[in-house]
Write a protein that holds these residues in place. Structure first.
Motif, PDB file in Angstrom:
ATOM      1  N   ARG A   1      -2.809   7.362  -4.635  1.00 36.43           N
ATOM      2  CA  ARG A   1      -3.019   5.951  -3.600  1.00 36.43           C
ATOM      3  C   ARG A   1      -2.971   4.761  -4.459  1.00 36.43           C
ATOM      4  O   ARG A   1      -3.236   5.142  -5.893  1.00 36.43           O
ATOM      5  N   GLU A   2      -2.007   3.946  -3.848  1.00 40.88           N
ATOM      6  CA  GLU A   2      -1.983   2.942  -4.843  1.00 40.88           C
ATOM      7  C   GLU A   2      -2.131   1.253  -3.554  1.00 40.88           C
ATOM      8  O   GLU A   2      -1.465   1.221  -3.032  1.00 40.88           O
ATOM      9  N   TYR A   3      -2.539   0.346  -4.090  1.00 38.76           N
ATOM     10  CA  TYR A   3      -3.114  -0.462  -3.569  1.00 38.76           C
ATOM     11  C   TYR A   3      -2.458  -1.716  -4.560  1.00 38.76           C
ATOM     12  O   TYR A   3      -3.204  -2.243  -5.789  1.00 38.76           O
TER      13      TYR A   3
ATOM     14  N   THR B   1      -4.563   2.296  -8.541  1.00 38.56           N
ATOM     15  CA  THR B   1      -4.026   3.400  -8.353  1.00 38.56           C
ATOM     16  C   THR B   1      -4.889   4.369  -8.550  1.00 38.56           C
ATOM     17  O   THR B   1      -5.545   4.703  -9.589  1.00 38.56           O
TER      18      THR B   1
ATOM     19  N   PHE C   1       0.370  -1.114   0.191  1.00 38.89           N
ATOM     20  CA  PHE C   1      -0.065   0.149  -0.703  1.00 38.89           C
ATOM     21  C   PHE C   1       0.497   1.138   0.530  1.00 38.89           C
ATOM     22  O   PHE C   1       1.709   1.422   0.731  1.00 38.89           O
ATOM     23  N   ASN C   2       0.607   2.063  -0.645  1.00 32.81           N
ATOM     24  CA  ASN C   2       1.555   3.450  -0.881  1.00 32.81           C
ATOM     25  C   ASN C   2       0.705   4.224  -0.767  1.00 32.81           C
ATOM     26  O   ASN C   2      -0.308   3.915  -1.167  1.00 32.81           O
ATOM     27  N   HIS C   3       0.694   5.648  -0.571  1.00 38.60           N
ATOM     28  CA  HIS C   3       0.372   6.997  -0.034  1.00 38.60           C
ATOM     29  C   HIS C   3       1.263   8.203  -0.909  1.00 38.60           C
ATOM     30  O   HIS C   3       2.478   8.638   0.672  1.00 38.60           O
TER      31      HIS C   3
ATOM     32  N   THR D   1      -2.442  13.885  -4.214  1.00 34.94           N
ATOM     33  CA  THR D   1      -2.788  12.588  -3.322  1.00 34.94           C
ATOM     34  C   THR D   1      -2.880  11.474  -4.455  1.00 34.94           C
ATOM     35  O   THR D   1      -3.510  11.395  -5.135  1.00 34.94           O
TER      36      THR D   1
END
Length: 668
Positions: A336-338, A363, A310-312, A334
């Motif tokens: 976000r990626e899962y 994403t 998980f990336n923020h 902003t």
């Protein structure tokens, strides 16, 4: 089933799979002891690099310390075929391009999991440190390691940063402290702690703070007038912290879980404009990600590995300037990626093996400069690969299937992307009693338009096609000993041809600039690498030599009628290279590094007005390691750009002149 619900279902399956594996992995065994010295690790790594069917270059911890490297960009610049886009200063942004294909075609991975930026498609490597790194590896084309996530197949080149894993002997913990300071107000302390939790698990934690005023002198030339100026608004404050959990299980399973955080505020000095050298641009970056990787043998024939991340990422750009209607512009973004991945390796007791990997990622971007469309992207990647390996012949082949779908909150969206991308590589040792190897490889790959390309206000174009690249490489490698001269010598030489079509560029239309697929680029070049180690004075003194050379003929072949037809593309030097020499003695170690870059052009036309002169930069370092009781103390001093050379990597972004760095490293 909706787009989002479909993603949630598939990602949930990945999460369940990873959790189940984690539960099985609770069995405990003796933590694997790694007693090899650093020099022995280097010796084991060299043959693998020389046997690869594609160009692979590597710097490990030993070489990094020998040369006194402190920044990741310094290490990467030692690789042949690499162009670093450096905007100058301690806090300047730095991106990597391989063989003139552009930074969007170069993947950067951290402990095997790719770092992504769907907004811009490129990674700023200045956000990463060398203090916590065990090795840096660059592969051009598709590597021979077929047991990788599918995302590792989806780029023209890959830069892999591998962090240090703890090793223990008779102690259960280690503490490492580093203090670094230098010119332009640099102060950079870091702390690393390692703990063996039990016979199965170990923990490492690393934190680092960097502060620098960053202002440095430079020479400004205006016709016949030459003045001394100060590069201002170059300050930076940054905090970096990460924690890693390692597990090694009885039947060969291995786990690594990571939490990472980076927070920075920096001034952006901007380009130098005559009589207006001050800027008020500021940039804030915050990045948090957590990731996990697990690999375990299922049987004698099959091995399973899974990954999740998980990336923020948050960025804020602030600029005060009269050119804006309200005298101010503020950009907020902003991301976000899962991400989840699962792979299976089939390796019978024979020279042949095969693997299947499948990745899924979602994403999203929230931004006030991307038309308020809130784009979301679902990416599915599946890679099928196979390899035949023997002492004389290695053949690797892979096929990557890509599916990508974008959604937006309103307006038009681009069509879904589907593509098959093949790659093949061959390494051959033609003579039984010789270490000479021949290698050939081909890879077809593409990069999808970034969110900025597609949706940026007024310039975005949702009809963009993927930018396609074809890579051909042929070369030879040799490594061995030269009695009475060198303990080892490694030489490689590669020639290559790349072709890029549907290149994404910004071109002017009737009223505004638009992103278009209009570019075609042909790239021909050669990379040469040399390294050696010799023992002098009865093995009391070691001499290490290394050199690289790159030739790149990268020309625009879009329009035969254009003025820039077959001209060298922007910021690509025809000639570049590096050289280094390191001497290790019982009393003091010394290192010397030389970086050379030929002339480049800032605009498509290769005319004198667009020319940037080439440069050569010299740096030296001295270090000494002392032992006192249970402590290891390393002292290091460096002088960078010893000749005080004034030059630009990017036009109007002057690089610092001569500077100094000092570091104290204590390990317990």
């Amino acid at each position: 089933m909706t787009f989002l619900s479909s993603f949630r279902k598939e990602f949930w399956l990945y999460s369940v799979l990873l959790s189940a594996i984690g539960a099985v992995a609770q069995e405990k065994d003796t933590l694997l002891e790694r007693s090899l010295s650093e020099v022995e690790v280097v010796e084991k790594a060299r043959p693998a690099v020389s046997r690869a069917s594609v160009p692979v270059q590597q710097l490990d911890r030993t070489v990094i310390e020998r040369l006194g490297m402190q920044d990741l960009s310094e290490a990467v610049s030692r690789f042949s075929g690499v162009t670093i886009q450096d905007y100058g200063g301690i806090g300047g942004l730095k991106t990597v391009s391989v063989r003139s294909l552009g930074s969007q075609h170069t993947a950067v991975s951290y402990d095997g999991i790719t770092i992504t930026d769907a907004q811009r498609g490129q990674v700023d490597i200045s956000a990463f440190t060398l203090d916590n790194v065990e090795s840096v590896t660059l592969a051009i084309g598709q590597t021979d390691d077929i047991f990788q996530p599918a995302r590792a197949y989806a780029s023209a080149g890959a830069l892999n940063i591998r962090t240090s894993e703890p090793t223990f002997d008779d102690r259960n913990n280690h503490l490492k402290i580093k203090l670094k300071g230098g010119s332009f107000g640099l102060f950079n302390p870091s702390l690393r702690y390692e703990q063996r939790l039990d016979s199965t698990f170990a923990l490492s934690a690393h934190t680092e703070w960097m502060s620098a005023k960053g202002d440095y002198p430079f020479t400004l030339t205006n016709g016949q007038i030459v003045t001394k100026e100060i590069r201002r608004n170059s300050d930076i404050q940054s905090l970096r912290a990460e924690a890693n959990l390692y597990g090694h299980f009885p039947k060969g399973g291995a786990l690594q879980a990571k939490i990472y955080y980076y927070d920075s505020e920096r001034g952006l000095p901007g380009s130098v404009i005559l009589y207006a050298t001050r800027t008020k641009e500021r940039l804030w970056d915050r990045n948090f990600f957590t990731q996990a990787h697990y690999k375990t043998p299922l049987s004698r024939l099959f091995t399973l590995q899974t990954q999740a991340k998980f990336n923020h990422t948050y960025s804020l750009y602030h600029n005060v300037d009269e050119q804006y209607a309200e005298g101010l512009t503020v950009d907020r973004n902003t991301q976000r990626e899962y991400y989840g991945s699962a792979g299976l390796l089939f390796a019978p007791a024979s020279p042949w093996s095969a693997s299947l990997s499948s990745d899924l990622a979602h994403t999203s971007l929230e931004s006030n400069v991307v038309s308020q469309l809130a784009p979301r992207r679902l990416t599915s990647l599946t890679a099928l690969a196979t390899r035949y390996y023997s002492s004389r012949l290695s053949i690797t082949a892979s096929l990557l299937a890509t599916y990508m779908s974008d959604r937006t909150s309103q307006g038009n969206r681009p069509s879904d992307k589907r593509r098959l991308s093949p790659a093949v590589g061959l390494s051959l040792r033609p003579l039984t009693n010789s270490a000479l190897r021949l290698r050939m490889s081909y890879k077809d790959i593409f990069r999808v338009p970034t969110f900025t390309d597609l949706y940026y206000v007024r310039m975005g174009n949702t009809n963009l096609l993927p930018e396609k690249a074809s890579q051909f490489n042929a070369g030879l490698t040799w490594n061995g000993r030269i009695p009475s001269l060198a303990r080892y010598v490694t030489i490689s030489a590669d020639g290559y041809y790349n072709r890029v079509t549907d290149k994404i560029v910004a071109i002017p239309t009737m009223y505004v600039w638009k992103m278009m697929n209009v570019g075609k680029v042909e790239i021909r070049g050669a990379d040469v690498n040399f390294s050696s180690e010799s023992a002098l004075c009865g093995d009391k003194i070691l001499l290490m030599l290394a050199a690289t050379y790159s030739y790149q003929h990268a020309v625009d072949v879009t329009n035969p009628e254009a003025k820039n037809y077959r001209h060298q593309i922007q910021y690509t030097p025809r000639h570049s290279g590096t050289a280094s020499a390191t001497v290790e003695t019982p009393w003091l170690n010394a290192g010397y590094m030389l970086t050379m870059t030929g002339e480049r052009y800032v605009l498509p036309q290769n005319i004198e007005a667009n020319r940037i002169a080439g440069y050569a930069e010299h740096s030296v370092s001295l270090n000494r390691t002392l032992r006192w009781r249970a402590y290891s103390i390393r002292l290091q001093a460096e002088a960078l750009n010893v000749g005080n050379k004034t030059y630009d990597v990017i036009r109007y972004y002057p690089m610092p002149g001569r500077s100094y760095r000092f570091s104290l490293y204590i390990q317990y």
